[in-house]
Design an enzyme around this catalytic site. Sequence first.
Site, PDB file in Angstrom:
ATOM      1  N   ILE A  16     -26.060 -32.544 -17.273  1.00 31.86           N
ATOM      2  CA  ILE A  16     -25.445 -33.603 -18.491  1.00 31.86           C
ATOM      3  C   ILE A  16     -25.272 -34.572 -17.937  1.00 31.86           C
ATOM      4  CG2 ILE A  16     -23.201 -33.209 -17.430  1.00 31.86           C
ATOM      5  CD1 ILE A  16     -22.620 -32.971 -20.714  1.00 31.86           C
ATOM      6  N   ASN A  29     -10.108 -30.570 -15.866  1.00 29.98           N
ATOM      7  CA  ASN A  29      -8.323 -29.740 -15.479  1.00 29.98           C
ATOM      8  C   ASN A  29      -7.453 -30.918 -15.805  1.00 29.98           C
ATOM      9  OD1 ASN A  29      -7.053 -31.126 -13.303  1.00 29.98           O
ATOM     10  ND2 ASN A  29      -9.550 -30.092 -12.168  1.00 29.98           N
ATOM     11  N   GLY A  37     -17.640 -28.295 -10.299  1.00 27.23           N
ATOM     12  CA  GLY A  37     -18.876 -27.961 -11.738  1.00 27.23           C
ATOM     13  C   GLY A  37     -18.979 -29.253 -12.152  1.00 27.23           C
ATOM     14  N   VAL A  38     -19.834 -28.912 -13.217  1.00 26.17           N
ATOM     15  CA  VAL A  38     -19.823 -30.261 -14.213  1.00 26.17           C
ATOM     16  C   VAL A  38     -18.422 -31.284 -14.420  1.00 26.17           C
ATOM     17  CG1 VAL A  38     -18.218 -29.699 -16.425  1.00 26.17           C
ATOM     18  CG2 VAL A  38     -20.403 -31.236 -16.460  1.00 26.17           C
ATOM     19  N   ASP A  39     -17.151 -31.026 -14.146  1.00 28.87           N
ATOM     20  CA  ASP A  39     -16.540 -32.370 -13.654  1.00 28.87           C
ATOM     21  C   ASP A  39     -16.630 -33.101 -11.744  1.00 28.87           C
ATOM     22  OD1 ASP A  39     -13.884 -34.008 -13.477  1.00 28.87           O
ATOM     23  OD2 ASP A  39     -12.648 -32.271 -13.529  1.00 28.87           O
ATOM     24  N   SER A 121     -14.882 -24.209 -20.302  1.00 31.70           N
ATOM     25  CA  SER A 121     -14.920 -23.291 -20.127  1.00 31.70           C
ATOM     26  C   SER A 121     -15.197 -22.019 -19.289  1.00 31.70           C
ATOM     27  CB  SER A 121     -13.531 -22.863 -21.447  1.00 31.70           C
ATOM     28  OG  SER A 121     -12.454 -23.758 -21.570  1.00 31.70           O
ATOM     29  N   GLY A 123     -17.422 -21.889 -17.110  1.00 35.30           N
ATOM     30  CA  GLY A 123     -17.307 -21.604 -15.668  1.00 35.30           C
ATOM     31  C   GLY A 123     -16.353 -21.294 -15.199  1.00 35.30           C
ATOM     32  N   TYR A 125     -13.554 -21.287 -15.358  1.00 35.15           N
ATOM     33  CA  TYR A 125     -12.688 -21.003 -16.628  1.00 35.15           C
ATOM     34  C   TYR A 125     -12.833 -19.572 -17.410  1.00 35.15           C
ATOM     35  CZ  TYR A 125      -9.124 -25.597 -16.255  1.00 35.15           C
ATOM     36  OH  TYR A 125      -8.957 -26.548 -15.281  1.00 35.15           O
TER      37      TYR A 125
HETATM   38  N1  AR6 Z   1     -24.413 -30.101 -16.496  1.00 31.93           N
HETATM   39  C1  AR6 Z   1     -24.226 -28.983 -17.358  1.00 31.93           C
HETATM   40  N2  AR6 Z   1     -23.059 -28.249 -17.185  1.00 31.93           N
HETATM   41  C2  AR6 Z   1     -22.737 -27.746 -16.215  1.00 31.93           C
HETATM   42  C3  AR6 Z   1     -23.053 -28.726 -14.945  1.00 31.93           C
HETATM   43  C4  AR6 Z   1     -23.617 -29.821 -15.356  1.00 31.93           C
HETATM   44  N3  AR6 Z   1     -24.190 -30.738 -13.743  1.00 31.93           N
HETATM   45  N4  AR6 Z   1     -22.119 -28.249 -13.565  1.00 31.93           N
HETATM   46  C5  AR6 Z   1     -22.034 -27.465 -14.152  1.00 31.93           C
HETATM   47  N5  AR6 Z   1     -22.413 -27.234 -16.009  1.00 31.93           N
HETATM   48  P1  AR6 Z   1     -16.876 -26.125 -15.307  1.00 31.93           P
HETATM   49  P2  AR6 Z   1     -14.754 -25.133 -16.897  1.00 31.93           P
HETATM   50  C6  AR6 Z   1     -21.712 -25.761 -16.608  1.00 31.93           C
HETATM   51  O1  AR6 Z   1     -16.651 -24.136 -14.587  1.00 31.93           O
HETATM   52  O2  AR6 Z   1     -14.816 -23.733 -16.930  1.00 31.93           O
HETATM   53  C7  AR6 Z   1     -13.702 -27.672 -12.672  1.00 31.93           C
HETATM   54  O3  AR6 Z   1     -13.322 -27.300 -11.401  1.00 31.93           O
HETATM   55  C8  AR6 Z   1     -21.522 -24.719 -15.836  1.00 31.93           C
HETATM   56  O4  AR6 Z   1     -22.917 -23.920 -15.806  1.00 31.93           O
HETATM   57  O5  AR6 Z   1     -17.205 -27.179 -15.232  1.00 31.93           O
HETATM   58  O6  AR6 Z   1     -14.056 -25.590 -18.163  1.00 31.93           O
HETATM   59  C9  AR6 Z   1     -12.764 -28.769 -13.843  1.00 31.93           C
HETATM   60  O7  AR6 Z   1     -11.675 -29.707 -12.897  1.00 31.93           O
HETATM   61  C10 AR6 Z   1     -20.773 -23.688 -17.209  1.00 31.93           C
HETATM   62  O8  AR6 Z   1     -21.256 -23.458 -17.856  1.00 31.93           O
HETATM   63  O9  AR6 Z   1     -15.568 -25.853 -16.052  1.00 31.93           O
HETATM   64  C11 AR6 Z   1     -11.762 -27.604 -14.097  1.00 31.93           C
HETATM   65  O10 AR6 Z   1     -10.245 -27.442 -12.759  1.00 31.93           O
HETATM   66  C12 AR6 Z   1     -20.034 -25.048 -17.665  1.00 31.93           C
HETATM   67  O11 AR6 Z   1     -20.559 -26.376 -17.451  1.00 31.93           O
HETATM   68  C13 AR6 Z   1     -12.958 -26.306 -14.284  1.00 31.93           C
HETATM   69  O12 AR6 Z   1     -13.274 -26.851 -12.785  1.00 31.93           O
HETATM   70  C14 AR6 Z   1     -18.506 -25.324 -17.458  1.00 31.93           C
HETATM   71  O13 AR6 Z   1     -18.375 -24.753 -16.005  1.00 31.93           O
HETATM   72  C15 AR6 Z   1     -12.625 -26.088 -15.591  1.00 31.93           C
HETATM   73  O14 AR6 Z   1     -13.557 -25.082 -16.214  1.00 31.93           O
END
Ligand code: AR6
Length: 178
Positions: A16, A29, A37-39, A121, A123, A125
């Site tokens: 993204i 969060n 993750g994406v954050d 949510s 990943g 979560y």
């Molecule tokens: N581009 C697109 N999608 C992605 C990318 C990227 N660069 N990186 C990961 N994903 P997550 P959550 C996908 O864990 O579950 C953080 O630490 C990944 O494969 O990023 O909402 C925050 O600070 C998954 O399908 O987010 C919070 O503490 C999706 O993005 C917590 O994680 C979401 O995964 C939020 O958890």
Amino acid sequence: MTRDILDRLEVQQGDITRLRVDAIVNAANRSLLGGGGVDGAIHRAAGPGLLEACRKIGGCPTGEARITPGYRLPAAYVIHTVGPVYSGKSQDARLLADCYRNSLRLAAENTVRTIAFPAISCGVYGYPIQEACTIAVDTTAAVLPELSGIEKVIFILFSSGDKAVYDTYLEGLKQARQ
Ligand code: AR6
């Protein structure tokens, strides 16, 4: 769901942080102070200005959304939303739908025309991708008729398996419209 609404939805696989859209959505969060993750990827790509802006906002409740500039990202804005930690209770779906609805409304208020969502949510979560996909697509399609300025909503998935879930769901909706 009408055909012209479905035509405003698109599925992609990839990172993204590389998208040249008006706004990308961050699965943050409640602290808005970054994470994994994406954050983590968004904060790394945007640079330190993003963290500074987030610090000034001072947090965000689950289901709500906040907007910042995109700093070094190709996207002009980042919309930070906080998804629910999956618990298996009915409130999960309501809160996840709130994330999509509130992010889209905030985008429209800022004259965003193109916006990309990760699988909020799904990943850390722990939200099951199939259920989350249904909520993401249905909520977006329900709110788009009132937000005519938003031309394109991209759902961008990291894995091919997750992308296939979205492709299959949207294909089914399109078939039902023919
Ligand atoms: N581009 C697109 N999608 C992605 C990318 C990227 N660069 N990186 C990961 N994903 P997550 P959550 C996908 O864990 O579950 C953080 O630490 C990944 O494969 O990023 O909402 C925050 O600070 C998954 O399908 O987010 C919070 O503490 C999706 O993005 C917590 O994680 C979401 O995964 C939020 O958890």
